[in-house]
Design an enzyme around this catalytic site. Structure first.
Site, PDB file in Angstrom:
ATOM      1  CB  CYS A 113      -0.995  -0.006   1.117  1.00 51.80           C
ATOM      2  SG  CYS A 113      -1.885   1.578   1.088  1.00 51.80           S
ATOM      3  CB  CYS A 118      -0.684   2.824   3.968  1.00 51.44           C
ATOM      4  SG  CYS A 118      -2.257   1.810   3.325  1.00 51.44           S
ATOM      5  CG  ASP A 119       3.070   1.389   4.409  1.00 54.29           C
ATOM      6  OD1 ASP A 119       2.505   1.874   5.508  1.00 54.29           O
ATOM      7  OD2 ASP A 119       3.072   0.038   4.186  1.00 54.29           O
TER       8      ASP A 119
END
Ligand code: NAP
Length: 309
Positions: free
Chosen positions: A133, A136-137
């Site tokens: 992701c 997300c990261d």
């Protein structure tokens, strides 16, 4: 007993919730482990009709949720572990042992990212460099070199998103042309921060002395030669696996685990009163809009079924 239980709260499940709630069926949505579904981990959605400037994935699902709530949909944050669809009353049991009963069920459990299954991948997954992701990261890899594995739209999207943070993004693909749509492929290949590693299959994610990812070891599919691609972040984007495990044995699944609808319908299944929608039943299109469309179809079929029974 519930009129309708909807499993999953991505675009498909939430759209089914809007329609069934608006039809006064008082639906109960069991949200699953990822409320909002896969769209909550995507970046800007540019192709959902009605949003000419694009819309954030989280915001889109949140808006549909509000719309469903407005008409009376109820939500519970739980997941189903097993089902009994043998009788007229559908029984669903959670991991905690709680049982729900319903006249109808709409399964919209979505899909999850496929992994490579190579050494280093699971060991370094999460905070140590391997992830699925970018949204997300991605921000953790500011000014670092990263790699994206895959050649589809997801890989192209992840790679483009990562150019906002990373100093260099290497796209590792097992062939020498992308599967991604032309517009995405052109954007990613033309980007100054993106390098391509064609005809390469990852064979291992290598760690540094602190136990964080430092490189991907790849094998050339033509020559068999091994080499290393420096990457502190390794983003895997090689497709998805449908979330259908709790239903094996109770429902018809294809060889990849996708729910099968009956011929002539996208959403009706061989189990009377059980409908499917979204990525758990669709390996062809897998778009937010098609998932929403299937959620709508499942809700209408469900409504008809309840009226006739
Ligand atoms: P996908 O289209 O199935 O692409 C998966 C990619 O991973 C392919 O390039 C495939 O290689 C590669 N791959 C699969 N298994 C592999 C393995 N074991 N090792 C190395 N590479 C592997 O999946 P996706 O990119 O997630 O897209 C799925 C659907 O969602 C598509 O319909 C796509 O259009 C849609 N989508 C749309 C958008 C958008 O419109 N913005 C964004 C994301 C996704 P091969 O090409 O050699 O098979």
């Amino acid at each position: 007993m519930e009129n309708v239980i909807i499993l999953g709260s991505g675009c498909a499940g939430l759209t089914a919730a809007v329609y069934t709630a608006r039809a006064n069926l008082n639906p109960l949505v069991l949200e699953g482990t990822q409320p909002g579904g896969q769209l909550t981990t995507t970046s800007e959605i540019e192709n959902f009709p009605g949003f000419p400037e694009g819309i954030d994935g989280y915001e889109l699902t949140d808006r549909i949720r509000q719309q469903a709530t407005r008409f009376g949909a109820r939500f519970e944050h739980t997941s189903i572990e097993s089902v009994d669809f043998s009788g007229e009353v559908k029984k669903l049991t959670t991991a905690e042992g709680k049982t729900f009963e319903a006249k109808t069920v709409i399964i919209a459990t979505g899909a999850r990212p496929r992994l490579l299954g190579i050494p280093g991948e699971s060991e370094l997954f999460g905070g140590k460099g391997v992830t699925t992701c970018a949204t997300c990261d991605g921000a953790f890899y500011r000014n670092m070199e990263v790699a994206v594995v895959g050649g589809g739209d997801s890989a192209a999207e992840e790679a483009l998103f990562l150019t906002r943070f990373a100093s260099k993004v290497t796209l590792i693909h097992r062939r020498d042309e992308l599967r991604a749509s032309k517009i995405m492929a052109e954007r990613v290949i033309g980007h100054e921060k993106v390098a391509t590693a064609w005809n390469k299959i990852p064979v291992e994610v290598l760690a540094d002395e602190q136990g964080f990812a430092r490189a991907v070891k790849v094998k050339d599919t033509q020559t068999g030669e091994l080499s290393e691609i420096e990457a502190k972040g390794v983003f895997i984007a090689i497709g998805h696996i449908p979330n259908s495990k709790p239903f094996a044995g109770a429902m018809d699944l294809d060889e990849q685990g996708y729910f099968k609808a009956i011929p002539g319908s996208q959403v009706r299944t061989t189990v009377s009163g059980v409908f499917v929608a979204g990525d758990c039943a669709d390996h062809a299109y897998r778009q937010a809009i098609t998932a929403a469309g299937m959620g709508c179809q499942a809700a209408l079929e469900c409504e008809r079924f309840l009226m006739e029974s």
